[in-house]
Design a protein around this motif. Structure first.
Motif, PDB file in Angstrom:
ATOM      1  N   ALA A 141       0.829  -1.207   0.000  1.00 44.40           N
ATOM      2  CA  ALA A 141       0.000   0.000   0.000  1.00 44.40           C
ATOM      3  C   ALA A 141       0.863   1.257   0.000  1.00 44.40           C
ATOM      4  CB  ALA A 141      -0.915  -0.002   1.220  1.00 44.40           C
ATOM      5  N   LEU A 142       1.981   1.219   0.714  1.00 46.16           N
ATOM      6  CA  LEU A 142       2.882   2.375   0.724  1.00 46.16           C
ATOM      7  C   LEU A 142       3.419   2.650  -0.683  1.00 46.16           C
ATOM      8  CD1 LEU A 142       4.952   1.634   3.960  1.00 46.16           C
ATOM      9  CD2 LEU A 142       3.263   3.457   3.660  1.00 46.16           C
ATOM     10  N   ILE A 143       3.889   1.608  -1.354  1.00 43.20           N
ATOM     11  CA  ILE A 143       4.426   1.784  -2.700  1.00 43.20           C
ATOM     12  C   ILE A 143       3.331   2.243  -3.649  1.00 43.20           C
ATOM     13  CG2 ILE A 143       5.543   0.610  -4.631  1.00 43.20           C
ATOM     14  CD1 ILE A 143       7.323   1.079  -2.197  1.00 43.20           C
ATOM     15  N   GLY A 144       2.137   1.652  -3.535  1.00 44.02           N
ATOM     16  CA  GLY A 144       1.029   2.085  -4.382  1.00 44.02           C
ATOM     17  C   GLY A 144       0.672   3.543  -4.154  1.00 44.02           C
ATOM     18  N   GLY A 145       0.697   3.977  -2.898  1.00 38.51           N
ATOM     19  CA  GLY A 145       0.409   5.380  -2.600  1.00 38.51           C
ATOM     20  C   GLY A 145       1.438   6.313  -3.195  1.00 38.51           C
ATOM     21  N   ILE A 146       2.703   5.927  -3.138  1.00 38.54           N
ATOM     22  CA  ILE A 146       3.755   6.745  -3.733  1.00 38.54           C
ATOM     23  C   ILE A 146       3.566   6.840  -5.249  1.00 38.54           C
ATOM     24  CG2 ILE A 146       6.247   6.844  -4.198  1.00 38.54           C
ATOM     25  CD1 ILE A 146       6.678   5.673  -1.404  1.00 38.54           C
ATOM     26  N   MET A 147       3.149   5.743  -5.893  1.00 35.31           N
ATOM     27  CA  MET A 147       2.889   5.768  -7.335  1.00 35.31           C
ATOM     28  C   MET A 147       1.772   6.765  -7.667  1.00 35.31           C
ATOM     29  SD  MET A 147       5.046   3.667  -8.679  1.00 35.31           S
ATOM     30  CE  MET A 147       6.193   4.034  -7.344  1.00 35.31           C
ATOM     31  N   VAL A 148       0.695   6.732  -6.885  1.00 34.80           N
ATOM     32  CA  VAL A 148      -0.432   7.644  -7.134  1.00 34.80           C
ATOM     33  C   VAL A 148       0.007   9.092  -6.944  1.00 34.80           C
ATOM     34  CG1 VAL A 148      -2.717   8.355  -6.320  1.00 34.80           C
ATOM     35  CG2 VAL A 148      -2.169   5.922  -6.536  1.00 34.80           C
ATOM     36  N   VAL A 149       0.732   9.361  -5.862  1.00 35.70           N
ATOM     37  CA  VAL A 149       1.194  10.726  -5.587  1.00 35.70           C
ATOM     38  C   VAL A 149       2.094  11.220  -6.720  1.00 35.70           C
ATOM     39  CG1 VAL A 149       2.607  12.139  -4.063  1.00 35.70           C
ATOM     40  CG2 VAL A 149       0.987  10.515  -3.093  1.00 35.70           C
ATOM     41  N   GLY A 150       3.038  10.373  -7.157  1.00 33.06           N
ATOM     42  CA  GLY A 150       3.955  10.771  -8.226  1.00 33.06           C
ATOM     43  C   GLY A 150       3.228  11.099  -9.519  1.00 33.06           C
ATOM     44  N   LEU A 151       2.235  10.283  -9.883  1.00 32.44           N
ATOM     45  CA  LEU A 151       1.492  10.535 -11.122  1.00 32.44           C
ATOM     46  C   LEU A 151       0.638  11.803 -11.012  1.00 32.44           C
ATOM     47  CD1 LEU A 151       0.387   6.945 -12.185  1.00 32.44           C
ATOM     48  CD2 LEU A 151       1.957   8.462 -13.392  1.00 32.44           C
ATOM     49  N   VAL A 152       0.014  12.002  -9.856  1.00 32.07           N
ATOM     50  CA  VAL A 152      -0.803  13.216  -9.681  1.00 32.07           C
ATOM     51  C   VAL A 152       0.081  14.460  -9.748  1.00 32.07           C
ATOM     52  CG1 VAL A 152      -2.217  14.506  -8.031  1.00 32.07           C
ATOM     53  CG2 VAL A 152      -2.625  12.067  -8.384  1.00 32.07           C
ATOM     54  N   ARG A 161      14.582   2.142   9.192  1.00 31.48           N
ATOM     55  CA  ARG A 161      15.864   2.794   9.454  1.00 31.48           C
ATOM     56  C   ARG A 161      16.681   2.900   8.167  1.00 31.48           C
ATOM     57  NH1 ARG A 161      15.731  -1.174  13.159  1.00 31.48           N
ATOM     58  NH2 ARG A 161      17.524  -2.199  12.165  1.00 31.48           N
ATOM     59  N   HIS A 162      17.576   3.892   8.159  1.00 28.31           N
ATOM     60  CA  HIS A 162      18.455   4.085   6.999  1.00 28.31           C
ATOM     61  C   HIS A 162      19.280   2.828   6.743  1.00 28.31           C
ATOM     62  CE1 HIS A 162      22.218   5.344   4.965  1.00 28.31           C
ATOM     63  NE2 HIS A 162      21.425   6.191   4.326  1.00 28.31           N
ATOM     64  N   GLY A 163      19.313   2.420   5.467  1.00 34.60           N
ATOM     65  CA  GLY A 163      20.085   1.243   5.097  1.00 34.60           C
ATOM     66  C   GLY A 163      19.298  -0.047   5.066  1.00 34.60           C
ATOM     67  N   THR A 164      18.056  -0.039   5.595  1.00 33.78           N
ATOM     68  CA  THR A 164      17.246  -1.253   5.547  1.00 33.78           C
ATOM     69  C   THR A 164      16.650  -1.435   4.157  1.00 33.78           C
ATOM     70  OG1 THR A 164      15.280  -0.068   6.309  1.00 33.78           O
ATOM     71  CG2 THR A 164      16.691  -1.061   7.993  1.00 33.78           C
ATOM     72  N   ARG A 165      16.219  -2.655   3.882  1.00 29.97           N
ATOM     73  CA  ARG A 165      15.667  -2.972   2.569  1.00 29.97           C
ATOM     74  C   ARG A 165      14.411  -2.141   2.281  1.00 29.97           C
ATOM     75  NH1 ARG A 165      15.003  -7.946   3.439  1.00 29.97           N
ATOM     76  NH2 ARG A 165      12.737  -8.066   3.660  1.00 29.97           N
ATOM     77  N   GLY A 166      13.530  -2.038   3.252  1.00 34.92           N
ATOM     78  CA  GLY A 166      12.306  -1.277   3.045  1.00 34.92           C
ATOM     79  C   GLY A 166      12.562   0.199   2.811  1.00 34.92           C
ATOM     80  N   TYR A 167      13.531   0.761   3.520  1.00 32.35           N
ATOM     81  CA  TYR A 167      13.903   2.174   3.358  1.00 32.35           C
ATOM     82  C   TYR A 167      14.381   2.441   1.936  1.00 32.35           C
ATOM     83  CZ  TYR A 167      16.700   6.454   4.097  1.00 32.35           C
ATOM     84  OH  TYR A 167      17.250   7.709   3.989  1.00 32.35           O
ATOM     85  N   VAL A 199       9.641  -3.067  -6.964  1.00 30.87           N
ATOM     86  CA  VAL A 199      10.072  -2.612  -5.633  1.00 30.87           C
ATOM     87  C   VAL A 199       9.475  -3.497  -4.549  1.00 30.87           C
ATOM     88  CG1 VAL A 199       9.920  -0.701  -3.982  1.00 30.87           C
ATOM     89  CG2 VAL A 199      10.460  -0.236  -6.375  1.00 30.87           C
ATOM     90  N   TRP A 200       8.221  -3.903  -4.711  1.00 27.63           N
ATOM     91  CA  TRP A 200       7.598  -4.773  -3.704  1.00 27.63           C
ATOM     92  C   TRP A 200       8.306  -6.124  -3.635  1.00 27.63           C
ATOM     93  CZ3 TRP A 200       4.933  -9.467  -3.861  1.00 27.63           C
ATOM     94  CH2 TRP A 200       4.254  -9.819  -2.678  1.00 27.63           C
ATOM     95  N   VAL A 201       8.646  -6.689  -4.778  1.00 30.93           N
ATOM     96  CA  VAL A 201       9.313  -7.993  -4.807  1.00 30.93           C
ATOM     97  C   VAL A 201      10.726  -7.911  -4.215  1.00 30.93           C
ATOM     98  CG1 VAL A 201      10.269  -9.764  -6.333  1.00 30.93           C
ATOM     99  CG2 VAL A 201       7.967  -8.899  -6.731  1.00 30.93           C
TER     100      VAL A 201
END
Length: 459
Positions: free
Chosen positions: A121-132, A161-167, A232-234
């Motif tokens: 959901a976080l990645i999807g939200g970033i996609m929507v924000v970027g396109l808008v 945290r900085h350096g983590t995979r999710g970050y 990015v999710w994978v």
């Protein structure tokens, strides 16, 4: 090798590349050799990160030498009246206004706060924000600079945290969405407006906002955004440590409301330009001028020169001039002739296959001259490519966009590098994400684009 030695080696390599056209392409007319040499030297200087123009004494000499070497003085009027130049000029002012009034941050935070807590959901939200934001803020650098700090705050709030995979994944998604899917929106990226200027200078072809959007948005826009989200999710998914806090922005201010009305009107005019035929550049400049009108201007003129990215405007003017110089010098004819003879283009074969080859040319050329450079160099050769393939000129230009929107490495798309540097994401992670997105795009987004064009009748 030390940094100084590496820069000297890159500069010597650039000088060698500048002389290469006289040896490798003797069949080209003499006037075509200088633009090729200047282009290769500029690419080497960019790669070396040597900035001789940082010296006040060297700056006018270098700029003057490049201007004289690359194009004759007759191109000055052509560059000054280019649609691309004024589209970027208006877009830069609009971008400053969106940031100064807080409208961009309101849109970004409002959309981000409404997404769920899972990584997908976080990645999807970033996609929507970027396109808008690509529709309301026609500057990829501006979008990156606006959105990256917000995503950094979101990452901290969720415990990444900085350096983590999710970050790393959140930042890479932000950098990619600010440039790759935005290629589907005509005024949203520098390569698009450079391509527009080159097509206008060479062929008298003025691309329309809605026509371009209709052809590119399903494949280059939506499909690429889905590809970025999936990759990015994978590769980077990680469960957040905390749930996101709810954000309740205050009421819009008077200037913010006025800017929202101006942007809505501009978007409406851009979307209906096939009906009224007003140039997108005039619409952008008109929206920018409205931001300055008294008695209570949205954007005061005082100090504006320190807020507008004039370097971006100069870069677009240089690329438009380079594209026109390439066309006039005969380099475009040479490149187009080489491509027509070397590439597997044939009017007798299916149109989708010819479009695939032209897209591959744009993708490969982007590795050598970066994405904006492709728009300046390959676009003037579109006429010969159209003749060799039997495709309409508009389809060749659209296929070029499909190609240069597929970046293999981060250096090809500077906004991604900016996001990575702002957040401290390692370069190897950018390479990993870029290669994965490019590979999946060729396998998924390109076929979607070609099927869509076949349905529209472009193939």
């Amino acid at each position: 090798m030390t940094a100084a030695a590496a820069r000297i080696a890159a500069i010597l390599l650039g000088l060698g590349l500048a002389a290469l056209p006289t040896l490798a392409w003797p069949a080209l007319p003499p006037e075509a050799v200088r633009p090729i040499g200047v282009l290769l030297l500029a690419a080497a200087l960019r790669a070396s990160r040597w900035r001789p123009w940082d010296s006040g004494a060297a700056r006018p000499w270098l700029l003057g030498a490049l201007a004289v070497a690359a194009a004759p003085a007759s191109l000055q009027h052509e560059v000054a009246t280019s649609t691309a130049l004024w589209l970027v000029a208006g877009g830069l002012v609009i971008g400053v206004a969106v940031k100064a009034t807080g409208l961009g941050e309101r849109l970004a935070r409002g959309l981000v706060s409404r997404i769920g807590g899972s990584y997908g959901a976080l990645i999807g939200g970033i996609m929507v924000v970027g396109l808008v934001l690509a529709f309301v803020m026609p500057s990829s650098m501006g979008r990156v600079v606006l959105l990256t700090p917000i995503v950094l705050s979101l990452a901290a709030a969720l415990g990444y945290r900085h350096g983590t995979r999710g970050y790393d994944g959140l930042i890479l998604a932000t950098g990619l969405v600010c440039i790759v899917p935005a290629m589907a929106i005509l005024p949203a990226t520098v390569p698009n407006v450079v391509m527009l200027g080159a097509a206008e200078a060479q062929f008298g072809e003025t691309l329309r906002f809605f026509t371009f959007l209709k052809a590119q948005f399903p494949g280059t826009g939506l499909a690429r955004a889905l590809v970025i989200a999936l990759v990015v999710w994978v590769l980077y998914r990680q469960r957040p440590a905390r749930a996101p806090d709810a954000v309740h922005p205050g009421p819009m201010g008077r200037r913010e409301r006025r800017l929202a009305v101006i942007l809505a009107a501009a978007l409406g005019l851009w979307a209906t330009d096939s009906l009224h035929h007003i140039s997108p550049a005039w619409i952008a400049v008109g929206a920018a001028v409205l931001c300055f009108l008294p008695p209570d201007p949205i954007l005061p003129l005082k100090g504006l020169h320190r807020k507008v990215n004039v370097k971006a405007l100069i870069m677009v003017a240089a690329l438009v001039g380079l594209g026109a110089g390439v066309a006039q010098s005969g380099m475009a004819a040479g490149l187009g002739g080489w491509a027509a003879e070397t590439l597997p283009l044939d009017p007798a074969q299916p149109g989708w296959l010819n479009a695939l080859v032209i897209g591959g040319l744009g993708m490969a050329a982007s590795v050598a001259v970066t994405t904006p450079g492709v728009a300046a160099v390959v676009t003037p050769a579109a006429g010969r490519l159209a003749e060799a393939s039997g495709l309409p000129l508009d389809t060749v230009l659209m296929a070029e966009v499909m190609g240069y929107a597929t970046a293999l490495l981060p250096y090809q798309v500077p906004p991604l590098l900016v996001a990575m540097s702002m957040a401290g994401v390692p370069f190897r992670q950018g390479v990993r994400a870029s290669l994965a997105v490019a590979g999946v795009s060729v396998l998924v987004a390109w076929p979607v684009t070609l099927l869509w064009w076949a349905w529209l009748g472009l193939l």
